[in-house]
Design a protein around this motif. Structure first.
Motif, mmCIF file in Angstrom:
data_model
loop_
_atom_site.group_PDB
_atom_site.id
_atom_site.type_symbol
_atom_site.label_atom_id
_atom_site.label_comp_id
_atom_site.label_asym_id
_atom_site.label_seq_id
_atom_site.Cartn_x
_atom_site.Cartn_y
_atom_site.Cartn_z
ATOM 1 N N TYR A 32 0.831 -1.201 0.000
ATOM 2 C CA TYR A 32 0.000 0.000 0.000
ATOM 3 C C TYR A 32 0.873 1.261 0.000
ATOM 4 N N ALA A 33 1.956 1.219 0.791
ATOM 5 C CA ALA A 33 2.855 2.377 0.826
ATOM 6 C C ALA A 33 3.502 2.610 -0.544
ATOM 7 N N ASP A 34 3.904 1.535 -1.228
ATOM 8 C CA ASP A 34 4.465 1.677 -2.573
ATOM 9 C C ASP A 34 3.444 2.261 -3.543
ATOM 10 N N VAL A 36 0.866 4.225 -2.794
ATOM 11 C CA VAL A 36 0.658 5.649 -2.486
ATOM 12 C C VAL A 36 1.830 6.488 -3.008
ATOM 13 N N THR A 37 3.067 5.978 -2.832
ATOM 14 C CA THR A 37 4.244 6.707 -3.323
ATOM 15 C C THR A 37 4.208 6.860 -4.838
ATOM 16 N N ALA A 38 3.833 5.770 -5.532
ATOM 17 C CA ALA A 38 3.759 5.831 -6.990
ATOM 18 C C ALA A 38 2.699 6.820 -7.450
ATOM 19 N N MET A 40 1.669 9.438 -5.792
ATOM 20 C CA MET A 40 2.142 10.788 -5.505
ATOM 21 C C MET A 40 3.123 11.250 -6.589
ATOM 22 N N ALA A 41 4.055 10.349 -6.989
ATOM 23 C CA ALA A 41 5.000 10.699 -8.044
ATOM 24 C C ALA A 41 4.274 10.955 -9.366
#
Length: 284
Positions: A32-34, A36-38, A40-41
């Motif tokens: 899930y963190a990956d 969200v990071t993707a 955002m980028a």
């Protein structure tokens, strides 16, 4: 009254063991963190693309532009990137003149400011390395080298200079000594393998004045002597586009006009066609 033992049935006691629900692993949190990071980028990229600020976009493009920095020569030469007229002058990338100790121009100019990245052609860098190895094999003063090689996008500059321990000409004349002939022979052998036109600049020190007629004549005669030595070593005459007399107007050490390094021959190789585009920065 019932007979004894008629209703004697075994009593079975069932014990139900309650098991708590198993613990779920935390791998989903990492996924899930990956995600969200993707995301955002991705949205940041969309914002940058939609940003109307052209200066910011150009700065971003410059940040990702390729920059290759070459090692400075063992004896950096300042102020020799200008001097030859015609083709040799157009190949110059150094528009500034430093005072005091010599400095060498960086391999790239303007890329950090979002401008054109002046990256030397790969073939020129390989040729410069091979030529440096060949010239290093000529016995010379190890304390201070007589050779400086500067690859550029438009070609290459080879500077053969005097030092306080090793000269190339008989003092006050255009007569090459065996050491200089050996350097020019090695240079001609390597440049014969590459295409492009060649310009030769002759420079003297400022003894008697940088603009004196004697210095202009001597620098021109030394440039012609270098051309003749290269032709004698196998270079064809049609490779030479210019022979330029510079007198003492472009000293390596402006604050020390009589220093030996100011007496030099600069061979400018003009590449036929660079493999990289003229402007390697992004366009918007």
């Amino acid at each position: 009254m019932p007979a004894p033992g008629a209703n004697d049935r075994p009593i079975v006691i069932k014990r139900v063991k309650k098991v708590a629900a198993g613990h779920h692993g935390g791998a989903w949190k990492v996924a899930y963190a990956d995600f969200v990071t993707a995301m955002m980028a991705f949205f940041m990229l969309l914002w940058l693309i939609a940003n109307p600020d052209k200066q910011r976009l150009k700065g971003l493009a410059a940040y990702f532009s390729p920059t290759i920095s070459d090692t400075s020569p063992s004896t950096p030469v300042m102020g020799t990137s200008e001097g030859a007229g015609g083709q040799a002058r157009r190949s110059s990338n150094d528009s500034s003149r430093a005072n005091g100790t010599p400095t060498s121009e960086a391999a790239t100019s303007g890329a950090a400011r979002g401008g054109t990245a002046d990256v030397p052609d790969t073939s020129m860098r390989v040729l410069a390395s091979e030529l440096q190895i060949a010239l290093d094999a000529v016995p010379q003063d190890q304390a201070r080298k007589n050779v400086a090689i500067e690859p550029e996008r438009a070609g290459m500059r080879i500077t053969l200079m005097d030092t306080d321990k090793q000269s190339m000409f008989r003092p006050g004349t255009a007569e090459l000594n065996p050491f200089a002939r050996a350097l020019l022979a090695k240079t001609a052998a390597k440049l014969a393998q590459a295409g492009g036109q060649i310009a030769i600049e002759g420079h003297t020190d400022a003894t008697g004045g940088g603009q004196s007629d004697a210095n202009w004549q001597l620098s021109g005669a030394r440039a012609l002597a270098a051309r003749q030595a290269m032709i004698a070593s196998g270079m064809t005459p049609d490779r030479f586009a210019e022979v330029v007399a510079m007198g003492g107007t472009r000293p390596v050490f402006p604050d020390q006009p009589d220093r030996a390094e100011n007496r030099r021959i600069t061979i400018v190789l003009k590449a036929e066609a660079p493999s990289l585009p003229t402007d390697s920065s992004f366009k918007f």
